[in-house]
Design an enzyme around this catalytic site. Sequence first.
Site, PDB file in Angstrom:
ATOM      1  N   LEU A  29      31.992  -7.204  36.339  1.00 15.85           N
ATOM      2  CA  LEU A  29      30.527  -7.359  36.173  1.00 15.85           C
ATOM      3  C   LEU A  29      30.394  -8.474  34.979  1.00 15.85           C
ATOM      4  O   LEU A  29      31.135  -8.359  34.041  1.00 15.85           O
ATOM      5  CB  LEU A  29      29.822  -6.166  35.770  1.00 15.85           C
ATOM      6  CG  LEU A  29      29.762  -5.208  36.852  1.00 15.85           C
ATOM      7  CD1 LEU A  29      29.721  -3.813  36.500  1.00 15.85           C
ATOM      8  CD2 LEU A  29      28.384  -5.439  37.896  1.00 15.85           C
ATOM      9  N   CYS A  30      29.253  -9.423  35.128  1.00 16.53           N
ATOM     10  CA  CYS A  30      28.636 -10.024  34.068  1.00 16.53           C
ATOM     11  C   CYS A  30      27.112  -9.743  34.372  1.00 16.53           C
ATOM     12  O   CYS A  30      26.688  -9.126  34.905  1.00 16.53           O
ATOM     13  CB  CYS A  30      29.483 -11.465  33.845  1.00 16.53           C
ATOM     14  SG  CYS A  30      28.838 -12.663  35.232  1.00 16.53           S
ATOM     15  N   LYS A  31      26.785 -10.950  33.884  1.00 16.84           N
ATOM     16  CA  LYS A  31      25.127 -10.721  33.868  1.00 16.84           C
ATOM     17  C   LYS A  31      24.609 -11.190  35.231  1.00 16.84           C
ATOM     18  O   LYS A  31      23.876 -10.428  35.889  1.00 16.84           O
ATOM     19  CB  LYS A  31      24.423 -11.755  32.891  1.00 16.84           C
ATOM     20  CG  LYS A  31      22.663 -11.614  32.711  1.00 16.84           C
ATOM     21  CD  LYS A  31      22.114 -12.399  31.707  1.00 16.84           C
ATOM     22  CE  LYS A  31      20.592 -12.309  31.737  1.00 16.84           C
ATOM     23  NZ  LYS A  31      20.289 -12.962  30.647  1.00 16.84           N
TER      24      LYS A  31
END
Length: 113
Positions: free
Chosen positions: A64-66
């Site tokens: 996950l990232c933004k």
Amino acid sequence: MNFAQYPSVTVDGIPDGAFLLDVREDDEWAAGHADGALHIPMGQVVLRFGEITERAADRRVYVLCKVGGRSAQVTAYLVQQGLDAVNVDGGMQAWQSAGRPLTSDTTDSPFVA
């Protein structure tokens, strides 16, 4: 590099208890993150690769990232290293929009920064 060739999943496709790897920066993590996720900023993934393999232990890694760009790059790296890794489409913004729980390192209400 074409990141579309690497596996991805929507937030709804993440099972309970999955191994989540959050590759956002420290300030983004502090504002709000998934409880139980492992936090390793993208720039530290290679140096801290052992932490990922130790925790993965034959489990799929949900990265996950933004919004999904940085996590796609990390997913590509992990797959090249032989791990079962998938990019989470829409990242933490999709996580929050889906109503999945967030926690923070502050007393403020958690949010995706």
